[in-house]
Design an enzyme around this catalytic site. Structure first.
Site, PDB file in Angstrom:
ATOM      1  N   HIS A 130       0.913  -1.337  -0.173  1.00  0.00           N
ATOM      2  CA  HIS A 130       0.114   0.246  -0.003  1.00  0.00           C
ATOM      3  C   HIS A 130       0.772   1.431  -0.368  1.00  0.00           C
ATOM      4  O   HIS A 130       0.449   2.729   0.071  1.00  0.00           O
ATOM      5  CB  HIS A 130      -0.981  -0.112   1.407  1.00  0.00           C
ATOM      6  CG  HIS A 130      -2.156   0.733   1.020  1.00  0.00           C
ATOM      7  ND1 HIS A 130      -2.895   1.924   1.567  1.00  0.00           N
ATOM      8  CD2 HIS A 130      -3.031   0.042   0.598  1.00  0.00           C
ATOM      9  CE1 HIS A 130      -3.625   2.084   0.981  1.00  0.00           C
ATOM     10  NE2 HIS A 130      -4.408   1.249   0.591  1.00  0.00           N
ATOM     11  N   ASP A 136      -9.574  12.149  -3.243  1.00  0.00           N
ATOM     12  CA  ASP A 136      -7.892  11.927  -2.487  1.00  0.00           C
ATOM     13  C   ASP A 136      -7.557  13.079  -2.523  1.00  0.00           C
ATOM     14  O   ASP A 136      -8.314  14.642  -2.910  1.00  0.00           O
ATOM     15  CB  ASP A 136      -7.500  11.306  -3.556  1.00  0.00           C
ATOM     16  CG  ASP A 136      -6.700   9.713  -2.582  1.00  0.00           C
ATOM     17  OD1 ASP A 136      -6.233  10.144  -2.030  1.00  0.00           O
ATOM     18  OD2 ASP A 136      -7.817   8.773  -2.179  1.00  0.00           O
ATOM     19  N   HIS A 188     -12.270   8.371  -0.718  1.00  0.00           N
ATOM     20  CA  HIS A 188     -11.129   8.317  -0.651  1.00  0.00           C
ATOM     21  C   HIS A 188      -9.937   8.891   0.681  1.00  0.00           C
ATOM     22  O   HIS A 188      -8.752   8.801   0.330  1.00  0.00           O
ATOM     23  CB  HIS A 188     -10.086   7.131  -1.683  1.00  0.00           C
ATOM     24  CG  HIS A 188      -9.004   5.977  -1.453  1.00  0.00           C
ATOM     25  ND1 HIS A 188      -8.033   6.236  -1.687  1.00  0.00           N
ATOM     26  CD2 HIS A 188      -9.463   5.088  -1.340  1.00  0.00           C
ATOM     27  CE1 HIS A 188      -8.114   5.518  -1.798  1.00  0.00           C
ATOM     28  NE2 HIS A 188      -8.688   4.792  -1.691  1.00  0.00           N
ATOM     29  N   GLU A 215       3.128   0.789   3.909  1.00  0.00           N
ATOM     30  CA  GLU A 215       1.694   1.772   4.498  1.00  0.00           C
ATOM     31  C   GLU A 215       3.259   2.706   4.525  1.00  0.00           C
ATOM     32  O   GLU A 215       4.479   2.322   4.855  1.00  0.00           O
ATOM     33  CB  GLU A 215       1.180   2.732   5.467  1.00  0.00           C
ATOM     34  CG  GLU A 215      -0.319   1.302   5.723  1.00  0.00           C
ATOM     35  CD  GLU A 215      -1.456   1.416   4.989  1.00  0.00           C
ATOM     36  OE1 GLU A 215      -0.817   2.116   3.775  1.00  0.00           O
ATOM     37  OE2 GLU A 215      -2.099   0.353   4.671  1.00  0.00           O
TER      38      GLU A 215
END
Length: 446
Positions: free
Chosen positions: A134, A165, A352, A380
């Site tokens: 991710h 986003d 998002h 992440e």
């Protein structure tokens, strides 16, 4: 309430000085697409892109064709694309059996063979259900375009709908070098990372061993940084994988050090227990907390009742149930105005956004969904900006205003629907999950 400006744990965080004029905030998916395409076409040295997926649709094809055109016209360009390997080798959820994007990558590579363009599939777990790659961020020469967005029609606003986003462009050679070095040194050379633009032949047992070793390596890996920067603003790249990783520890430290105001954006309301604990502690201490979350109809997985039912369509309702429980327990803070819950919804578009703003001093730009899966399973990253002198205040305020534009403030938890109000098929399935307590497993993995 006293405000403590001395925060040693954060002041000594490694990173880079960030000239105020080196950051540009974009406010729409269309601007993100136009900017990314312009950067690709103008690149002269490197293009290193990291996203969850690059989809075979009109938007994804426009990006990949621009990359092929750049690679063909400029042989000196080093072009590397990093996506999650599992996501690339399956079709869309709920769309039946499909070859996946990897088949498309291979087909293009066979038609247009180029030695300076590579597409890598990164697996951080043996199965997608238990974690994905991710990482986010697009490095083009000495510029970084950072967003939580992936690359397809809805994220790029190709067609009528968009998925909202955050989008930030940074002109910063040292930051670009750091992000690029991580991708090349930690991912591209590891045996667990495969080339998706070539025929895939894997020994599954060996692959599982390599992924396990890769995951252990990632748990210790970090960005190459020079030390605590001189001057402000400053920017601090963070990354982590697995429970208790450096990214999680830094995020929790930020929450512990918040004194006045906290704003959180998350698309799926399923905050990890340590984050919930810190929010409750902040509320008890009088800190103002704002949480901006997508309405269930702005969720990626929302299916209108008039369309055929699919199990994945229950997810937005699960998240709303979670939000309702959260709001019900804290209704007193909502009534007093100390806790502000905002629901984002704009026509048929989806939401998002991720990130944090703390005390008008720190801003975290990230693709981290701030849920148990992100905290415990996924790989992440994020960019923490420290701006104690408010040199970036105008951009910060403009971005938050754009995010709040299509939100409504929740005045009472009863404004949210409950199980009884949901469509029949959703109600029956969620009722069965609740009786079996399987919904708790869903919250951990989705």
């Amino acid at each position: 309430m006293p405000f403590f400006s001395s925060r040693p744990a954060l002041d000594q965080l490694p990173g880079f000085a960030l000239p105020a004029d080196s950051l540009q905030t974009l406010h729409s998916a269309a601007a993100f697409r136009h900017t990314l395409l312009a950067l690709i076409r103008g690149a002269s040295r490197r293009i290193h892109l990291a996203a969850l997926y690059l989809q075979q649709d009109e938007g994804g094809a426009e990006i990949l064709q621009a990359l092929y055109d750049a690679a063909r016209s400029k042989p000196q360009l080093d072009i590397r694309i990093f996506v999650d390997a599992h996501r690339a080798q399956r079709g869309l959820i709920g769309q039946g059996r499909q070859a996946g994007n990897a088949a498309w990558y291979r087909s293009l590579a066979e038609q247009q063979p180029l030695t300076n363009l590579a597409i890598y599939g990164v697996s951080v777990q043996s199965k997608e259900l238990f974690g994905v790659m991710h990482l986010k961020g697009f490095v083009i020469d000495d510029q970084v375009l950072y967003s939580g967005a992936s690359l397809n029609n809805v994220y790029l606003h190709v067609g009528e709908r968009y998925r909202f986003d955050r989008y930030h462009l940074l002109q910063h050679a040292a930051l670009a070098d750091s992000l690029s070095h991580y991708l090349v040194s930690q991912l591209a050379t590891d045996p667990a990372v495969i080339r998706l633009d070539r025929p895939i032949q894997l020994d599954r047992r060996q692959q599982r061993r390599e992924i396990k070793q890769f995951r252990s390596k990632l748990a210790q890996a970090g960005y190459r940084l020079p030390g605590a920067p001189d001057g402000t603003p400053s920017i601090h790249p963070l990354c982590g994988q697995g429970r208790g990783n450096a990214f999680n520890r830094q995020l929790l430290q930020l929450l512990r050090d918040t004194r006045r105001q906290l704003t959180i954006c998350t698309p799926y309301f399923n905050l990890p227990r340590p984050v919930l604990q810190q929010i409750d502690r902040l509320l008890q201490q009088g800190v103002t907390v704002e949480i901006i979350v997508g309405d269930k109809e702005a969720n990626d997985f929302y299916i209108p009742p008039e369309q055929p039912f699919k199990i994945i369509g229950c997810l937005p309702y699960l998240y709303e149930m979670n939000l309702r429980r959260f709001a019900r327990k804290r209704q007193g803070y909502i009534a007093s105005g100390q806790l502000c819950l905002r629901l984002w919804r704009h026509e048929a578009n989806s939401y998002h956004l991720k990130g944090l703003w703390l005390d008008q001093r720190y801003m975290l730009i990230t693709g981290n969904n701030l849920n148990p899966r992100a905290f415990n399973l996924d790989l992440e990253n994020g960019l923490l900006i420290h701006d104690p002198q408010q040199q970036l205040a105008t951009q910060r305020d403009a971005e938050l205003a754009a995010i709040r534009e299509h939100t409504r403030v929740l005045q009472h938890y009863r404004e949210l629907q409950k199980l009884h109000d949901y469509p029949e098929k959703v109600r029956k399935l969620l009722g069965r999950l609740g009786k079996l307590r399987i919904d708790r497993l869903f919250y951990r993995l989705l």
